[in-house]
Design a protein around this motif. Structure first.
Motif, mmCIF file in Angstrom:
data_model
loop_
_atom_site.group_PDB
_atom_site.id
_atom_site.type_symbol
_atom_site.label_atom_id
_atom_site.label_comp_id
_atom_site.label_asym_id
_atom_site.label_seq_id
_atom_site.Cartn_x
_atom_site.Cartn_y
_atom_site.Cartn_z
ATOM 1 N N VAL A 420 35.693 37.690 31.422
ATOM 2 C CA VAL A 420 35.632 36.729 32.521
ATOM 3 C C VAL A 420 36.879 36.832 33.389
ATOM 4 O O VAL A 420 36.804 36.823 34.626
ATOM 5 C CB VAL A 420 35.462 35.298 31.973
ATOM 6 C CG1 VAL A 420 35.673 34.259 33.063
ATOM 7 C CG2 VAL A 420 34.087 35.131 31.343
ATOM 8 N N ALA A 421 38.036 36.950 32.750
ATOM 9 C CA ALA A 421 39.286 37.045 33.497
ATOM 10 C C ALA A 421 39.308 38.284 34.382
ATOM 11 O O ALA A 421 39.697 38.217 35.557
ATOM 12 C CB ALA A 421 40.465 37.051 32.541
ATOM 13 N N CYS A 422 38.894 39.419 33.856
ATOM 14 C CA CYS A 422 38.909 40.658 34.643
ATOM 15 C C CYS A 422 38.015 40.531 35.869
ATOM 16 O O CYS A 422 38.406 40.889 36.983
ATOM 17 C CB CYS A 422 38.475 41.835 33.783
ATOM 18 S SG CYS A 422 39.692 42.321 32.523
ATOM 19 N N ALA A 423 36.811 40.010 35.676
ATOM 20 C CA ALA A 423 35.874 39.873 36.793
ATOM 21 C C ALA A 423 36.376 38.866 37.817
ATOM 22 O O ALA A 423 36.333 39.113 39.035
ATOM 23 C CB ALA A 423 34.500 39.462 36.270
ATOM 24 N N GLY A 424 36.862 37.726 37.352
ATOM 25 C CA GLY A 424 37.273 36.670 38.262
ATOM 26 C C GLY A 424 38.540 36.989 39.027
ATOM 27 O O GLY A 424 38.653 36.699 40.220
#
Length: 451
Positions: A420-424
């Protein structure tokens, strides 16, 4: 050879030690590797110099392979008929400077003689093309090794991509980044990743608001309601099905956000399965609420909640005890320094190392914000975000990121915090690429328009 940014896919990064190993093995297999490197430099230098007058191309060579690449480039340029000056003394009105002085070989502060050459390169007013790395810049951290590092207009990095190009002060020193792998495929695992664009969550034709999860934003104490409202608006724009606001210290009957009637008031008791976005504009009072809020299954922790955790070892132990992959911290460098008990300058001196240490210490995923935001999680390869820019240096942009991450996670309950962190973070960075001042509210609309 190609310009590297913006990235279209995730790319491998190799630290200095790995890059040297790859280079050594490649030289054994391909004795002409330096010739290929020099030719690549010469081609780019010729194209760049044609834009900046008819003066000589000044090639500044140091010892080792970086200087050898520069010597080959100088020979190739001369064979093509270009005027070339090789040496540490500046020619009259050069059209381009090729910085082949230090590159990957740097492991300590440059000596005084080299510092004088760095200053002369910077002062000559010609554009600078750095070979592999701007001289004086550390490839692992993106920080100057001493008092000075070249600020290049272009950097041609060879064989591998180095982390220091993209984080710390790297982007400010590298200018436009070009890459040529010289036909060599790395023969070992990468040490980190450079983020590419991630797909948005799939929305089925038959889905409804209950299909896309819930977000609870907790913060916004009196005088700071805007921070929590920005986070909630971002979660809503991201596509979360329902978004609730717990405004600390505000009467329960007050409207969540008059500008966004879609947002609702709520508490963790009302929505115990929601993704918690905790801390935006919360003030010091959030500390008492964290004991219950950290019972939420998935949490994004930001701002004042991070400061409360930094000040309380019992709260740190509670964070450590949470299920792996369910906790995401989003500190800026000062907040990370408080959590680690060290100076902010120490965090910035090695951003990858600091993010990795914090993730290991608290058993969670960490987004260390800043130029080249770093994502670190136990058991995952660290990632660097190459998107974004100074337009994001504005009040509320971090609140928007926290809310966007919460909105993504609500729609992807099977994803762990690292994914989630990478995408966001990458989406947030791309939305923030602007030459103008960007207000946080406008950033939300730019994020939504990327869908």
């Amino acid at each position: 050879m190609r310009p590297l940014l913006p990235t279209t896919s995730t790319l491998p990064l190799f630290d200095v030690a790995a890059s040297r190993r790859i280079e050594a093995r490649a030289l054994l297999k391909s004795p002409d590797l330096m010739e290929r490197a020099g030719l690549a430099i010469a081609k780019l230098a010729l194209a760049l110099s044609l834009r900046h007058g008819d003066g000589p191309i000044w090639v500044v060579c140091g010892p080792g392979n970086n200087g050898g690449d520069g010597q080959v480039a100088a020979r190739r340029l001369a064979q093509h008929g270009a005027a070339v000056h090789v040496g540490h003394d500046a020619p009259t009105r050069p059209s381009l400077v090729i910085d082949a002085l230090l590159g990957l070989g740097l492991n300590r502060a440059p000596p005084a003689g080299m510092l004088a050459t760095l200053a002369a390169m910077q002062a000559c007013a010609a554009p600078i093309l750095a070979v592999d790395l701007p001289s004086g810049l550390l490839g692992d951290t993106g920080q100057a090794a001493g008092e000075r590092a070249v600020r290049a207009d272009h950097t041609l990095t060879l064989l591998t991509l180095k982390p220091g190009l993209f984080t710390g002060e790297g982007r400010a020193h590298c200018g436009r980044i070009w890459f040529d792998d010289l036909g060599v495929l790395p023969d070992e695992a990468s040490t980190a990743e450079l983020l590419g664009r991630a797909p948005r969550p799939h929305r089925s034709e038959t889905s409804h608001k209950g299909s896309h999860g819930q977000v609870l934003v907790v913060g916004g104490s009196p005088g700071m309601q805007g921070a929590a409202q920005l986070a909630a608006r971002a979660a809503l724009a991201c596509g979360a099905g329902r978004v609730y606001l717990e405004l600390l210290g505000q009467p329960a009957g007050d409207q969540a956000d008059p500008g966004r009637p879609e947002l609702m008031r709520g508490t963790s008791d009302d929505v115990p399965q929601a993704v918690g976005v905790i801390g935006c504009g919360a003030g010091s009072s959030i500390a008492a609420d964290l004991w219950s809020l950290l019972q939420l299954p998935r949490v994004v922790i930001d701002a004042d909640a991070l400061n409360a955790i930094a000040a309380d070892q019992s709260l740190q132990a509670l964070v450590r005890s949470r299920q792996p992959g369910m906790t995401l911290l989003t500190p800026h460098p000062l907040e990370a320094a408080r959590l680690l008990g060290r100076a902010t300058a120490d965090v910035q001196a090695d951003r990858l190392g600091a993010a990795h240490e914090l993730a290991a210490r608290l058993h969670c995923s960490v987004v260390l914000k800043g130029s080249g935001s770093v994502i670190a999680s136990p058991g995952n390869r660290s990632a660097i975000c190459a998107s974004g820019g100074p337009a994001l240096a504005t009040a509320g942009s971090g609140d928007v990121l926290a809310g966007w991450l919460g909105g993504l996670w609500a729609q992807q309950p099977a994803s762990d915090a690292h994914a989630v962190a990478c995408a966001g973070v990458d989406a947030h960075g791309r939305a923030g690429e602007s030459n103008d001042v960007l207000r946080a509210g406008d950033l939300i609309e730019r994020l939504a328009a990327q869908r």
